[in-house]
Design an enzyme around this catalytic site. Sequence first.
Site, PDB file in Angstrom:
ATOM      1  N   ARG A 497      14.880 -29.173 -30.012  1.00  0.00           N
ATOM      2  CA  ARG A 497      14.683 -28.282 -31.160  1.00  0.00           C
ATOM      3  C   ARG A 497      16.002 -27.648 -31.591  1.00  0.00           C
ATOM      4  NH1 ARG A 497       9.479 -26.808 -32.559  1.00  0.00           N
ATOM      5  NH2 ARG A 497       7.853 -27.515 -31.105  1.00  0.00           N
ATOM      6  N   GLU A 526       9.346 -29.894 -23.527  1.00  0.00           N
ATOM      7  CA  GLU A 526       8.053 -29.331 -23.919  1.00  0.00           C
ATOM      8  C   GLU A 526       6.928 -30.248 -23.470  1.00  0.00           C
ATOM      9  OE1 GLU A 526       7.858 -28.433 -28.021  1.00  0.00           O
ATOM     10  OE2 GLU A 526       9.658 -27.177 -28.023  1.00  0.00           O
ATOM     11  N   GLU A 537       5.298 -31.826 -37.187  1.00  0.00           N
ATOM     12  CA  GLU A 537       6.171 -30.683 -36.936  1.00  0.00           C
ATOM     13  C   GLU A 537       7.643 -31.107 -36.976  1.00  0.00           C
ATOM     14  OE1 GLU A 537       6.588 -26.947 -33.793  1.00  0.00           O
ATOM     15  OE2 GLU A 537       5.418 -28.726 -33.247  1.00  0.00           O
ATOM     16  N   ASP A 594       7.141 -31.309 -47.551  1.00  0.00           N
ATOM     17  CA  ASP A 594       7.314 -30.183 -48.477  1.00  0.00           C
ATOM     18  C   ASP A 594       8.762 -30.163 -48.957  1.00  0.00           C
ATOM     19  OD1 ASP A 594       6.998 -27.927 -49.956  1.00  0.00           O
ATOM     20  OD2 ASP A 594       7.116 -26.546 -48.256  1.00  0.00           O
ATOM     21  N   HIS A 816      -5.316 -27.879 -33.231  1.00  0.00           N
ATOM     22  CA  HIS A 816      -4.861 -29.201 -32.808  1.00  0.00           C
ATOM     23  C   HIS A 816      -4.516 -29.961 -34.088  1.00  0.00           C
ATOM     24  CE1 HIS A 816      -6.197 -28.324 -28.756  1.00  0.00           C
ATOM     25  NE2 HIS A 816      -7.421 -28.052 -29.201  1.00  0.00           N
ATOM     26  N   CYS A 818      -3.028 -32.614 -34.596  1.00  0.00           N
ATOM     27  CA  CYS A 818      -3.225 -34.068 -34.575  1.00  0.00           C
ATOM     28  C   CYS A 818      -4.572 -34.448 -35.172  1.00  0.00           C
ATOM     29  CB  CYS A 818      -3.145 -34.595 -33.143  1.00  0.00           C
ATOM     30  SG  CYS A 818      -1.666 -34.093 -32.247  1.00  0.00           S
TER      31      CYS A 818
END
Length: 850
Positions: A497, A526, A537, A594, A816, A818
């Site tokens: 990240r 993670e 994400e 976006d 969730h 997904c």
Amino acid sequence: MPLATTRSNGGGSSITCQTCDHTVRCQPGSNRTICPNCGNFYNRDESGRPPRARGQRRGGRRNDPEEQPLPDLDKEKNKQQGPLNSIANFFQKMGPSRKNKHQRSLSPADSQSSSSSLLDNGTGSKTELPPIDSQGHLTTTPSSRPVSYRSDKSNSSTLLSPGRSHRAPSGSSTITLTNSIRSNSKNRLSPNPIQSKTAYPVRTKTIEQIREDVKYAKENGNWKVVLEFYSTTFNSFVEINAVFKRDPNKEYKTLEESGLKLELINFVYDLLPNLPQDIQKCVLKSIINSLLKDKKPHTKDDLRAYLVLLQNPQFENMPTFVIFAHLLRQIAALNDHDHHFLVHWMRKLRLGTFSRILRRLHSFIVQRLFPTKPQDLPPLAKCTWWIPSATKVMALLNAANNLSSPLLVPISDFYNSSLDFLDLMAEYYTWQNPSHCSGFSFCQYPFILSISAKRSILQKDSEQQMIIMARRSLVAKVQRRQLPDVGMLFLNLNVRRSHIVSDSLNEIARKQHDLKKKLKVTFMGEAGLDMGGLTKEWFLLLIRQIFQSDYGMFTYDKKAGVHWFSSAPCESYQEFNLMGVLMGLAVYNSINLDIRFPPCCYKKLLSPAVVPYNNPNAVVGVTPITLEDFKLVQPGVASGLEDLLNYEGDVEEDFCMTFQISLTEFGDVRTVDLKTGGANIPVTNSNRSEYVQLYIDWIINKAIYAQFKAFYHGFHSVCASNALIMLRPQEVEMLVCGNPQIDMNQLRKVATYDGYNAQDPTIRYFWDTVLSMTFDMQKKLLLFTTGSDRIPIGGMAEMTFKISRIEGTDLLPMSHTCFNQLVLPAYRSRKVLKTKLVTAIHNAEGFGLE
């Protein structure tokens, strides 16, 4: 050399069309004249007859075409003697006319069952359709009758003589007979100097006179004058021009002026559906007669006649589709020069008229593909040319729409959603492999395919490419005697990240050959399994970082609300290539991003739509841009350029400008010549348009060429599909960004529940809270629950959204992404639910261990 190929086969025979090489069987004694595949007439021999297959029985003696005209269309026994009798015989199936409940019908004397009685001319005699010879041309015989008329105001009839002018009904028209009516007359009129060999009858009937005739007919039940007007008007292309052309003796050969009385056309057609059925049948019969006289080469008057006939509202009904199909075939068969004129004339049609023609063509295609009553239409195998003809005519409307600014109708009006149910990949492969799959494909005319259909084709083509890449990886593993693993089937990206841009850039550079595999992302350190949510994400975080103003890749215009490429030179353009890869991966993996680029960016992305093969130096991403396009990129600068163009004073003296542009980049001012020697060329009133165009071209194309070239190649390295050729720039934007329209009521309709039902208090609290949120907060809720604040291009109806119950009211809501699933505890009040939900939304980014 024979004009058509025929061969005998037992008791029957076959004949081959010389236009499309399609072969059909002919039953003994039949005489086929029209090819069922392309709709064209079979070539005729010198006698004027269509070619006859060997073994076919000859009947009757050979007649001179000038002495043996096509008989009346109502006579069944003569149905073999005309090229379009298959249309003519259609009227025999229409049955007796039905009276309109809201109007007075024809008197019993006028409503004979024989269709020839529909053409009673007012004198008690019957006017038959003009005779047609075997070549499809008008002929005359010594027994030809002159046309007669009777005025409404007097019951006496006036017989018109050749070459003389007489008063027509209601004073509406004066008729001058021409050599096209009596070719053997000694008093043949001299050809019109403008329209060679054509002299027009004078028709002066106005809208008011037609309205009075209809009013009189309704009051007295005598429709003869109205019947006479409609039957005469559509009986030939000459008559159509005589009635609807503003000045029949003027050519009107310009693209901007069709010369038609559009108001009169609209009025005549608006009346037609409310007239007695016998008049409507008579109009159709007259149109058949006009189509029978089709000849080449076509004049501009022929094009005007086609444009008039195309507006006929009768073609909305399935029983008229046979006639409509032949009209469309003749229009589609025109040459490019004639189509060019039709396109420009269609631009001048009223919006309502344009839309009705478009809807009519859509209905025709749908009813032909999925007929509600198949028995009312010919078998599809015998009229395969119907749909191609209609689609080609629709292409003319699409071209007219594209030439208009603003567009006459939205591009979505050309979408035919019924085509979504076809085998789209079969259509795509037919288009891609013309040598192996010859024939018509809707992909040849992509404007008719909906954005959903194009997305389906693009995704399935992408899936096929993914399967091919995975199969190659598997074969390579086996050849190296390595143990296959599931990971080899995916594009696996491992990123941190804190270094998301550099890690992503390095991963993509190392795995260029795997870009067309299914994407999976792992955030290092993670705990998370990517089932789609981590991928969403990753896109979100990466784009957020790239588009930050201090990162220097893009500039942001607050007034336009869009990003644009920075023109500052840089050592490497890999980041721009990465951005292009990101957009390609988003389309490839059906992820909505976006990002806010102006429309011209997607236009440049499709210039060209397919990367030039094996030519790394080919010019890409360069497209002409107008001032209107530039207003969506830098509206402030565009406003200043517009003021310069409209300035009424002396530009050179007042502005003291030269052909240069100055930019500030990282605090430094850079000046560039817009043309060679631009520093010494002043901007004047005479060359300011050139200055504006060069300025726009420099900003949009030249200043950022290296940046956009890297961006272009990055995008096409993933989306290298010929399916992109079918997409418009605005459709690419929708595929990348999704649909910006958010309607939470639609999301509520598709929601499902696990542990709840729609009437539970917690569910009612939830939807009351969501519907009262601001638009920005609703986008954040979507981002929290689905991983994206955009919705699919088909709207929220295409989404899945599930709300599941969990015990523990002290917990925050969870999601969730997904699976587009929201885990919601059963909170006791609306206030508690709103507080917990907002807290969860604002603290949703990232999870697990760092």
